[in-house]
Design an enzyme around this catalytic site. Structure first.
Site, short mmCIF file in Angstrom:
data_model
loop_
_atom_site.label_atom_id
_atom_site.label_comp_id
_atom_site.label_asym_id
_atom_site.label_seq_id
_atom_site.Cartn_x
_atom_site.Cartn_y
_atom_site.Cartn_z
N MET A 1 0.85 -1.19 0.00
CA MET A 1 0.00 0.00 0.00
C MET A 1 0.89 1.24 0.00
O MET A 1 1.37 1.66 1.04
CB MET A 1 -0.89 0.00 1.25
CG MET A 1 -1.67 -1.30 1.43
SD MET A 1 -2.57 -1.40 2.98
CE MET A 1 -1.24 -1.59 4.16
N ASP A 2 1.10 1.78 -1.14
CA ASP A 2 2.09 2.84 -1.28
C ASP A 2 1.43 4.13 -1.77
O ASP A 2 0.56 4.08 -2.64
CB ASP A 2 3.15 2.36 -2.28
CG ASP A 2 4.44 3.13 -2.15
OD1 ASP A 2 5.34 2.92 -2.99
OD2 ASP A 2 4.57 3.94 -1.22
N GLY A 3 1.87 5.25 -1.21
CA GLY A 3 1.43 6.52 -1.78
C GLY A 3 0.63 7.43 -0.88
O GLY A 3 0.17 8.48 -1.34
N THR B 1 0.72 -0.06 -5.49
CA THR B 1 0.17 1.19 -6.00
C THR B 1 1.25 2.27 -6.10
O THR B 1 2.41 2.05 -5.75
CB THR B 1 -0.95 1.69 -5.06
OG1 THR B 1 -0.43 1.77 -3.72
CG2 THR B 1 -2.13 0.75 -5.08
#
Lengths: 323, 233
Positions: A99-101, A271
């Site tokens: 889960m990036d960003g 992501t």
């Protein structure tokens, strides 16, 4: 990533209520108010309530009262039906997500990083709900990397503190819903109270096989392999194994993902446009399909998840099963 | 009439000079861009891995063409992987054609710091991945137990990441972690590339080797040079 998980568990979401019946439960501790910034906590009292949603569904929800306002968590049990473009027999059994960003999302909106994590919890809840309802058996999320320990101590202590409170508040609910919580990673670095909390959560929810949520905390793929090798060495020392028997299969059985019936992800989603695995599940990803999405994690919703699953299913249809 | 002819000639001369000047300017810009491009790549892309689906890896001519493209854009250190070891069997053929290429076993210095006058090629298959880690772990166990037999401490906890790194070198896995990994094949998976080596590797799916294009290769490499790594911060 830990922050978004913590905020998921202490999230307050206003939804319209038709009727509310409050049954008494002990009040809980502090919850985190993201919009107030990273270091401010807001005292919040939590009750269990039977509520009727707009759609007339009776649900059991958590109701929070803070500063005179009442917030109710979303109905977790209401699940969207499987979209027609997806075939139930081709659903991946195990989905892993990086889960990036969140930080970039917040920066783009001119908000503090904490707001990004709060927004990220919405995405996390959505994906957990969709996996739960669409027949995916295991969801593994990369919550806190071993590499994240290089962040400022204040930040890591804060994150772990929130994570601990989150587990405490959600264990019973997960047990009721048939969600098994498992945590993988190097727990030796975690505070004693958090270690104890994790052990309790795993013990409390272990009898629920409907869906498994694996949280990778203080985890790295290399650490996983090294600890597996250490376990094998211990077995040799104890006479349970001979040196000649050691091969990759023996090592695989000692990996921390052995806590699940389906240890190898079928699909990995990352992501924010990054194209790497960042030391996540290195051994386990040999035949995993990668889906790299440009959207930042808070913007990753049902449509994007359907796109990922659809892409996975199309490749499955064309190239057959995997190992 | 003389004046008109003179003006006409002068006009043609000016046009010719202008055209020549534009051409020289164009070549000059190409050289600048090419030099800048090579500097960008050489600085950032120190080691490239290419994963090819084993069925497609039989097309040795395409593999050689790909290597020639990479050589032409300044990518000198390449690891070729396919699961079944098809590329290992084509090694001799590849080295016959790629005369300026050396095997990684022949390079004594750090492979990412050698002089750019030749390519370094590494050939890897599934046995160099998980099986190699098992061998490396076994090596450490054997050493540890030997030490115990002659009166030393037996400590299964002594196994650390650094020990595995060293043991992997000893069992023959010398290659570094690639900066970029290009996958040629129908599936978006690295097909068992040595897991110990892809912690922060950028992974790009290029499609089938049958439809490989120079432009796509350049684009993938160029996009990589723009990436910023946070490494956990």
């Amino acid at each position: 990533m830990l922050l978004l998980l913590a905020n998921m568990f202490s999230l307050r979401l206003p939804i319209p209520l038709e009727k509310t019946l409050i049954t008494s439960l002990p009040k809980t501790s502090t919850t985190y108010s993201a919009y107030s910034g990273m270091t401010r906590f807001q005292v919040c009292h939590r009750y269990l309530s039977n509520s009727i949603t707009k759609r007339g569904t009776s649900v059991v929800a958590f109701q929070d009262e803070a500063d005179g306002e009442i917030f109710v968590d979303e109905d977790f049990l209401e699940v969207d039906p499987l979209p027609v473009e997806l075939q139930p027999e081709l659903m991946p059994k195990h989905v892993a997500v990086i889960m990036d960003g969140n930080g970039r999302w917040a920066k783009m909106k001119g908000l503090p990083t904490s707001a990004g994590h709060v927004a990220g919890t919405q995405s996390f809840k959505r994906i957990v709900k969709l996996c739960y309802g669409w027949g995916i058996k295991v969801l593994t999320v990369f919550a806190f990397s071993m590499d994240n320990w290089i962040r400022p101590k204040v930040e890591t202590e804060f994150l772990l503190n929130l994570f601990e409170r989150s587990i405490l508040s959600q264990v019973e609910e997960c047990k009721r819903k048939g969600i098994q919580i498992s945590v993988i990673g190097d727990t030796s670095k975690l505070p004693k109270s958090l270690k104890s909390m994790i052990a309790n959560a795993e013990e409390t929810t272990k009898e629920n096989p409907k869906f498994q949520l694996i949280l990778a905390v203080s985890y790295s793929g290399k650490y996983d392999v090294v600890q597996a090798c250490k376990s094998v060495a211990k077995k040799v020392q104890d006479g349970l194994l001979h040196l000649e028997e050691i091969n990759e299969n023996i090592i695989e059985k000692e990996l921390e993902t052995n806590c699940t019936e389906f240890p190898y992800p079928d699909l990995l989603i990352r992501t924010s446009g990054e194209l790497r695995v960042s030391n996540f599940l290195l051994w386990q990803l040999a035949y995993t399909e990668f889906f790299f999405n440009q959207k930042l994690w808070p913007d990753f919703g049902k449509d994007e998840f359907v796109e990922a699953l659809s892409s996975f299913q199309n490749r499955q249809r064309r190239y057959g099963g995997r190992h | 009439m003389d004046f008109r002819d003179g003006a006409h000639n002068l006009y043609h001369i000016i046009v010719a000079i202008g055209y020549l000047g534009l051409q020289l300017l164009w070549y000059f810009m190409q050289i600048i861009v090419s030099v800048w491009y090579h500097i960008s790549i050489v600085g950032k892309l120190r080691y490239l891995a290419v994963v090819i689906e084993s069925e497609e890896a039989h097309q040795t001519s395409k593999v050689i063409k790909l290597l020639q493209w990479l050589d032409s854009v300044g990518v000198k250190n390449v690891c070729l992987y396919d699961m079944n070891g098809v590329l290992k069997k084509s090694k001799d053929t590849i080295f016959q054609i790629m005369k300026n290429a050396k095997s990684i076993e022949e390079v004594n210095e750090d492979v990412t710091h050698h002089a750019p006058d030749h390519m370094t090629l590494e050939f890897v298959s599934y046995v160099d991945g998980k099986e190699a880690v098992a061998k490396a772990a076994n090596l450490i166990f054997v050493e540890n137990f030997k030490r115990h037999d002659i009166g030393g401490e037996l400590d299964h906890q002594i196994l650390l990441e650094s020990h595995l790194n060293q043991a992997l070198q000893i069992v023959g896995c010398k290659g570094p972690e690639p900066d970029l990994l290009l996958v040629y094949g129908p599936v978006r998976s690295h097909l068992g590339f040595p897991p110990w080596r892809i912690r922060y590797t950028e992974i790009v799916h290029m499609g089938s080797l049958n439809f490989m294009r120079y432009g796509s290769l350049i684009k993938a490499i160029y996009n990589f040079t723009k990436v910023r790594h946070n490494y956990g911060t």
